[in-house]
Motif scaffolding. Structure first.
Motif, short mmCIF file in Angstrom:
data_model
loop_
_atom_site.label_atom_id
_atom_site.label_comp_id
_atom_site.label_asym_id
_atom_site.label_seq_id
_atom_site.Cartn_x
_atom_site.Cartn_y
_atom_site.Cartn_z
N TYR A 118 -13.11 -5.75 49.04
CA TYR A 118 -14.00 -7.45 49.35
C TYR A 118 -15.69 -6.49 48.42
O TYR A 118 -15.91 -7.35 48.52
N LYS A 119 -15.98 -5.07 48.29
CA LYS A 119 -16.94 -4.83 47.61
C LYS A 119 -16.85 -5.22 46.47
O LYS A 119 -17.39 -5.79 45.93
N ARG A 120 -15.70 -4.66 45.84
CA ARG A 120 -15.08 -5.21 44.81
C ARG A 120 -15.54 -6.85 44.26
O ARG A 120 -15.95 -7.31 42.88
N THR A 121 -14.54 -7.17 44.80
CA THR A 121 -15.53 -8.77 44.65
C THR A 121 -16.18 -9.24 44.79
O THR A 121 -16.53 -10.23 44.26
N VAL A 122 -17.01 -8.70 45.87
CA VAL A 122 -18.34 -9.09 46.01
C VAL A 122 -19.41 -8.80 44.41
O VAL A 122 -19.98 -9.52 44.36
N MET A 123 -19.15 -8.15 44.40
CA MET A 123 -19.99 -7.88 42.91
C MET A 123 -19.14 -8.15 42.05
O MET A 123 -20.01 -8.58 41.15
N ALA A 124 -18.17 -8.52 41.43
CA ALA A 124 -17.50 -9.22 40.50
C ALA A 124 -18.41 -11.29 40.43
O ALA A 124 -18.66 -11.91 39.86
N SER A 155 -2.93 -3.32 37.09
CA SER A 155 -1.82 -2.97 36.32
C SER A 155 -0.72 -4.04 36.15
O SER A 155 0.31 -4.87 37.38
N LYS A 156 -1.12 -4.89 35.71
CA LYS A 156 -0.16 -6.33 35.70
C LYS A 156 0.21 -6.24 34.68
O LYS A 156 0.95 -7.61 34.70
N GLY A 157 0.78 -5.08 33.55
CA GLY A 157 0.76 -5.47 32.44
C GLY A 157 0.21 -6.03 31.55
O GLY A 157 -0.43 -6.71 31.56
N LYS A 158 1.47 -6.45 30.23
CA LYS A 158 0.85 -7.55 28.92
C LYS A 158 0.82 -8.25 29.27
O LYS A 158 1.16 -9.22 30.18
N GLN A 159 -1.30 -8.27 29.10
CA GLN A 159 -2.12 -9.28 28.69
C GLN A 159 -2.33 -10.04 27.81
O GLN A 159 -2.11 -8.91 27.07
N SER A 160 -2.71 -11.32 27.84
CA SER A 160 -3.93 -11.58 26.49
C SER A 160 -5.00 -11.58 27.09
O SER A 160 -5.55 -11.09 27.93
N PHE A 161 -5.67 -11.03 25.77
CA PHE A 161 -6.79 -10.22 25.82
C PHE A 161 -7.76 -11.18 26.47
O PHE A 161 -8.57 -10.67 27.50
N VAL A 162 -8.02 -12.65 26.00
CA VAL A 162 -8.87 -13.13 27.45
C VAL A 162 -8.62 -13.09 28.46
O VAL A 162 -9.79 -12.74 29.43
N GLU A 163 -7.16 -13.05 29.42
CA GLU A 163 -6.89 -13.10 30.56
C GLU A 163 -7.26 -11.25 30.86
O GLU A 163 -7.68 -11.16 32.05
N ALA A 164 -7.08 -10.74 30.26
CA ALA A 164 -7.52 -9.12 30.27
C ALA A 164 -8.84 -8.27 30.22
O ALA A 164 -9.43 -8.26 30.95
N HIS A 165 -9.61 -8.93 29.82
CA HIS A 165 -11.29 -8.94 29.22
C HIS A 165 -12.18 -10.08 30.32
O HIS A 165 -12.82 -10.27 30.34
N GLY A 166 -11.32 -10.89 31.07
CA GLY A 166 -11.72 -12.15 32.40
C GLY A 166 -12.23 -11.21 33.28
O GLY A 166 -11.71 -10.28 33.76
N LEU A 167 -13.33 -11.91 34.17
CA LEU A 167 -14.07 -11.87 35.13
C LEU A 167 -13.16 -11.77 36.15
O LEU A 167 -12.96 -10.82 37.31
N PHE A 206 -17.45 -3.61 34.71
CA PHE A 206 -16.29 -3.98 34.89
C PHE A 206 -15.87 -4.51 33.67
O PHE A 206 -16.77 -5.09 32.80
N ASN A 207 -14.87 -4.09 32.98
CA ASN A 207 -14.54 -4.15 31.39
C ASN A 207 -15.74 -3.27 29.92
O ASN A 207 -16.16 -4.50 29.17
#
Length: 348
Positions: free
Chosen positions: A53-59, A304-316, A215-216
């Motif tokens: 919850y705290k991580r979600t709120v901070m994001a 840990s979601k496997g291989k992702q595109s950069f846009v997905e992997a860097h997205g908030l 984050f990132n």
């Protein structure tokens, strides 16, 4: 005539509201889906004790900062929806006066809003104040200054020369004095995480340790590459010295090392959220770091979601996603060990 004009104005306003509700960045469209609402039950069992919850709120708070700047550019009001559900209010936007852009925001617990839902006091674990910092926006009004700081980090692995560093440090220091460091959180994404790390570290050097959610955070720089070369050269030099007898005995490097040790009253341990498919932050998960003197380090969580595109992997938005899976990673990567070492040794 007047009535017609009034009706037209009303219709335009209604259309604007409808457009904001359906906007891709609207909280109800792209925000978290299953976040519990704060209510009187939180006085007994606080939702804020849940790390997810705290991580979600901070994001969400960081997303609000992105939107504060976009709202300014496009004359709309999407940002408040990203802090109001959590019973916080905007106290101060952080403005880069060189281009008037908003790069950060101070949010504080909104007691009046909480009382409307019978929450008579701040739930346990909820910070009194949060300093949130956004990353780079590739929009003309602010792009120049954002990229300037990106290049500053790339060249020097330091943001201390930036106007934004000074502004953020002043704000965080003021909040810590007002509310107490234990009641303050700093959070940032991408470039904003770089600022949050370095501002939090600067305050920690003064013995003031605030909770940090990064984050990132950027991990790639020319300076770090050169330092790696220097470290390898240093290892070779120490190996050479170990086989060469030292004249006159003496304590050598051990005495010198002890002389530069400094006492640290508290240990600062930021929380890092990284994705290995994101080439901007992936080097933080490179293991093998030496243990930081004084017990310091960082709590690192890897998506840990496997291989992702950069846009997905860097997205908030991944950090409030319902299907996010996190793995607790090493406490001391090579990079974080080097960055935090200066908290406990008298060298940068």
């Amino acid at each position: 005539m007047w009535r017609r004009g009034a009706v037209e104005t009303k219709n335009v306003s209604a259309h604007a509201v409808e457009h904001e509700i359906q906007h891709p960045y609207a909280f109800n469209v792209s925000g978290p889906r299953n976040v519990p609402s704060i209510n009187w039950r939180d006085l007994i069992n606080s939702t804020w004790k849940d790390a997810n919850y705290k991580r979600t709120v901070m994001a969400c708070f960081i997303q609000a900062v992105y939107l504060l700047e976009l709202d300014r550019q496009e004359s709309r009001s999407l940002a408040p929806k990203w802090w109001k559900p959590f019973k916080y209010k905007l106290v101060q936007p952080l403005i880069d006066h060189r281009d008037a852009s908003i790069f950060g925001a101070v949010l504080e617990w909104d007691r009046a809003a909480a009382l409307q839902d019978l929450v008579v006091m701040k739930p346990s674990g909820a910070p009194k104040a949060v300093l949130a910092l956004r990353g780079t926006l590739l929009k003309a009004p602010t792009m120049r200054r954002d990229i300037q700081d990106d290049l500053r980090f790339l060249a020097w692995e330091s943001l201390k020369g930036s106007v934004r560093f000074t502004t953020a440090l002043t704000a965080l220091s003021s909040l810590s004095q007002k509310h107490g460091a234990a009641n303050v959180v700093i959070a940032g994404h991408s470039l904003g995480a770089g600022f949050a790390l370095q501002v939090g570290k600067e305050l920690a050097k003064r013995g003031v340790c605030v909770e940090a959610h990064l984050f990132n955070p950027p991990s790639v720089s020319l300076a770090s590459s050169l330092k790696s070369v220097g470290e390898r050269a240093g290892v070779a030099w120490r190996m050479l010295k170990s086989v060469i007898p030292m004249r006159g005995g003496g304590g050598g490097d051990a005495d010198v090392a002890r002389s530069v040790e400094t006492e640290v009253k508290q240990v600062w341990m930021p929380l890092l959220y990284v994705n290995n498919s994101d080439y901007i932050c992936c080097y933080y998960s490179d293991g093998g770091g030496a243990e930081v003197s004084g017990g310091g380090g960082a709590k690192m969580f890897v998506a840990s979601k496997g291989k992702q595109s950069f846009v997905e992997a860097h997205g908030l938005e991944q950090w409030w996603s319902d299907d996010l899976e996190l793995e607790m990673a090493i406490n001391n990567s090579k990079l974080i060990s080097r960055q935090l070492q200066s908290l406990y040794k008298d060298y940068p």
